[in-house]
Design a protein around this motif. Sequence first.
Motif, PDB file in Angstrom:
ATOM      1  N   UNK A  68       0.815  -1.213   0.000  1.00 58.27           N
ATOM      2  CA  UNK A  68       0.000   0.000   0.000  1.00 58.27           C
ATOM      3  C   UNK A  68       0.846   1.258   0.000  1.00 58.27           C
ATOM      4  N   UNK A  69       1.919   1.233   0.805  1.00 52.44           N
ATOM      5  CA  UNK A  69       2.814   2.388   0.843  1.00 52.44           C
ATOM      6  C   UNK A  69       3.501   2.591  -0.506  1.00 52.44           C
ATOM      7  N   UNK A  70       3.869   1.489  -1.172  1.00 53.11           N
ATOM      8  CA  UNK A  70       4.511   1.594  -2.477  1.00 53.11           C
ATOM      9  C   UNK A  70       3.550   2.172  -3.510  1.00 53.11           C
ATOM     10  N   UNK A  71       2.315   1.663  -3.542  1.00 55.37           N
ATOM     11  CA  UNK A  71       1.330   2.168  -4.500  1.00 55.37           C
ATOM     12  C   UNK A  71       1.045   3.649  -4.269  1.00 55.37           C
ATOM     13  N   UNK A  72       0.892   4.036  -2.997  1.00 53.67           N
ATOM     14  CA  UNK A  72       0.635   5.440  -2.694  1.00 53.67           C
ATOM     15  C   UNK A  72       1.800   6.339  -3.046  1.00 53.67           C
ATOM     16  N   UNK A  73       3.025   5.871  -2.775  1.00 56.04           N
ATOM     17  CA  UNK A  73       4.212   6.680  -3.058  1.00 56.04           C
ATOM     18  C   UNK A  73       4.412   6.855  -4.555  1.00 56.04           C
ATOM     19  N   UNK A  74       4.240   5.770  -5.307  1.00 53.66           N
ATOM     20  CA  UNK A  74       4.377   5.859  -6.765  1.00 53.66           C
ATOM     21  C   UNK A  74       3.305   6.790  -7.340  1.00 53.66           C
ATOM     22  N   UNK A  75       2.076   6.666  -6.819  1.00 55.40           N
ATOM     23  CA  UNK A  75       1.010   7.545  -7.286  1.00 55.40           C
ATOM     24  C   UNK A  75       1.306   9.006  -6.997  1.00 55.40           C
ATOM     25  N   UNK A  76       1.773   9.303  -5.776  1.00 50.72           N
ATOM     26  CA  UNK A  76       2.106  10.680  -5.411  1.00 50.72           C
ATOM     27  C   UNK A  76       3.260  11.191  -6.255  1.00 50.72           C
ATOM     28  N   UNK A  77       4.244  10.336  -6.507  1.00 55.28           N
ATOM     29  CA  UNK A  77       5.382  10.728  -7.322  1.00 55.28           C
ATOM     30  C   UNK A  77       4.939  11.084  -8.741  1.00 55.28           C
ATOM     31  N   UNK A  78       4.070  10.252  -9.325  1.00 56.72           N
ATOM     32  CA  UNK A  78       3.608  10.499 -10.691  1.00 56.72           C
ATOM     33  C   UNK A  78       2.729  11.743 -10.771  1.00 56.72           C
ATOM     34  N   UNK A  79       1.914  11.976  -9.741  1.00 60.03           N
ATOM     35  CA  UNK A  79       1.109  13.192  -9.708  1.00 60.03           C
ATOM     36  C   UNK A  79       2.011  14.419  -9.666  1.00 60.03           C
ATOM     37  N   UNK A  80       3.054  14.357  -8.820  1.00 62.00           N
ATOM     38  CA  UNK A  80       3.995  15.469  -8.747  1.00 62.00           C
ATOM     39  C   UNK A  80       4.721  15.697 -10.055  1.00 62.00           C
ATOM     40  N   UNK A  81       5.141  14.603 -10.705  1.00 58.67           N
ATOM     41  CA  UNK A  81       5.812  14.718 -11.999  1.00 58.67           C
ATOM     42  C   UNK A  81       4.876  15.332 -13.034  1.00 58.67           C
ATOM     43  N   UNK A  82       3.617  14.884 -13.035  1.00 57.12           N
ATOM     44  CA  UNK A  82       2.655  15.414 -13.993  1.00 57.12           C
ATOM     45  C   UNK A  82       2.473  16.925 -13.802  1.00 57.12           C
ATOM     46  N   UNK A  83       2.255  17.336 -12.540  1.00 56.60           N
ATOM     47  CA  UNK A  83       2.083  18.760 -12.286  1.00 56.60           C
ATOM     48  C   UNK A  83       3.305  19.571 -12.647  1.00 56.60           C
ATOM     49  N   UNK A  84       4.470  19.036 -12.312  1.00 57.14           N
ATOM     50  CA  UNK A  84       5.729  19.726 -12.606  1.00 57.14           C
ATOM     51  C   UNK A  84       5.920  19.862 -14.116  1.00 57.14           C
ATOM     52  N   UNK A  85       5.729  18.767 -14.834  1.00 54.27           N
ATOM     53  CA  UNK A  85       5.898  18.803 -16.289  1.00 54.27           C
ATOM     54  C   UNK A  85       4.838  19.666 -16.961  1.00 54.27           C
ATOM     55  N   UNK A  86       3.618  19.627 -16.430  1.00 52.38           N
ATOM     56  CA  UNK A  86       2.559  20.433 -17.033  1.00 52.38           C
ATOM     57  C   UNK A  86       2.920  21.912 -17.003  1.00 52.38           C
ATOM     58  N   UNK A  87       3.377  22.369 -15.846  1.00 49.62           N
ATOM     59  CA  UNK A  87       3.695  23.791 -15.731  1.00 49.62           C
ATOM     60  C   UNK A  87       5.009  24.143 -16.402  1.00 49.62           C
ATOM     61  N   UNK A  88       5.875  23.158 -16.604  1.00 51.30           N
ATOM     62  CA  UNK A  88       7.141  23.432 -17.285  1.00 51.30           C
ATOM     63  C   UNK A  88       6.990  23.394 -18.800  1.00 51.30           C
ATOM     64  N   UNK A  89       6.177  22.443 -19.312  1.00 52.15           N
ATOM     65  CA  UNK A  89       6.092  22.226 -20.747  1.00 52.15           C
ATOM     66  C   UNK A  89       4.804  22.740 -21.377  1.00 52.15           C
ATOM     67  N   UNK A  90       3.759  22.914 -20.585  1.00 54.74           N
ATOM     68  CA  UNK A  90       2.462  23.250 -21.176  1.00 54.74           C
ATOM     69  C   UNK A  90       2.012  24.651 -20.787  1.00 54.74           C
ATOM     70  N   UNK A  91       1.825  24.871 -19.485  1.00 52.32           N
ATOM     71  CA  UNK A  91       1.218  26.112 -19.021  1.00 52.32           C
ATOM     72  C   UNK A  91       2.013  27.340 -19.441  1.00 52.32           C
ATOM     73  N   UNK A  92       3.315  27.275 -19.298  1.00 51.42           N
ATOM     74  CA  UNK A  92       4.156  28.438 -19.572  1.00 51.42           C
ATOM     75  C   UNK A  92       4.251  28.753 -21.050  1.00 51.42           C
TER      76      UNK A  92
END
Length: 287
Positions: A68-92
Motif C-alpha cells: 500500500x505504501x509503495x502504491x501510494x508513493x508511486x502515485x504521489x510521485x507520478x502526480x507530482x511529476x505530472x504537475x511539474x511537467x505540465x507547468x514546465x512544458x504546457x502552461x508556460x
Amino acid sequence: MSVSDEHADDGHGEHHLPATEDWPHGFGEASWWPFVTAIGGSGIYVSAALLVLSMGENALVSQTVGAGAMAGSVGLFLVGIYGWLYHAFVSDFWERGTDYHSDKTLKFAMLLFLGSEIATFGAGFVYYFIVRGGEVWAQAAVPEVFGSLVIVNTLILIASSVTLHYSHIALRNGNRSRFLKLLGTTLLLGIVFIGGQVYEYYEFIVHKGFSIGGGIYGSAFYGLTGLHGLHVTMGAVLLGIVFVRAYYGQYSAERHTSVSTASMYWHFVDIVWIFLVVVLYMGANLV
C-alpha cells in the motif's frame, strides 16, 4: 503608494513561499510540485524497505502495508511529476512560442538532468559490479532471468525509440499527420513495455519465488530494473503530455522544443535498458 509597494507590484519584491490559494500552481520557483515529487520519490525508498521487512517468517510489518505504501508513493510521485511537467512544458508555453533562448535553456536543463540520471544509474551499476566481483557472489542464488519475454520487451523499447525519432523528423518536415501517428505509436509501445515488465515481475515473484528479498542478486536486480521501470513510466507521462499538446496543434516545424527534450529523455532510458539487459540478464550467470 510607497516605494516598497511599487516593488511588490512589479514583481521585484522578495520571493515568498506559495500560499494555500496558490495550489497547485505556485509562482515561479515557489511551486509546490517539486516538493510533492520529492515526497513521493522518498516514499518509494521507504516503501521498498517496508516490503523487505515484510518478507520471511519473522516479518516486522504486513505485506499489505508495504504494498500500500509503495502504491501510494508511486502515485504521489507520478502526480507530482505530472504537475511539474505540465507547468514546465504546457502552461508556460500554451499561448506563446519558444524563442531561441528558451529553446536552448530547456535543452540544457534536460542535459543537466540526464547527467544526474547517469550518476544515479552509475552508482547502481558500481554497487552491482562490486558485489559481483566479491566473495559473497559465490553464495548468491542467481536464477535464470534471461528469456523470450525480456527479448520481446527489449525489441519493443528499441522500436519505440525508432518511432519517436521518425515522429520528430515528420514534425520537422511539416507532416503533422505522420508525426501524430508515430508519436501515438511510441506512447503505446512504452505502455506495452511497462506492462511487460509488470508481467515479468509477476512471473518471477509468484511462479519462481524470486523476489527482492532473495539475496544479493535479488536486491540488485529489482533495485536497478525497478528504478528503470519508474523512469520509463515518467517518460510515458511526459510523452502523454506531448501527445495531448500535439493533438491540439501546439507544435510545428519551428516550434518543437518539448518534443526534442522528451525525445532526449526517452532515448536515454532506452540506452540504460540495453545496459541492464547485458549486465543483469545476460551476464548474471556468467562465471
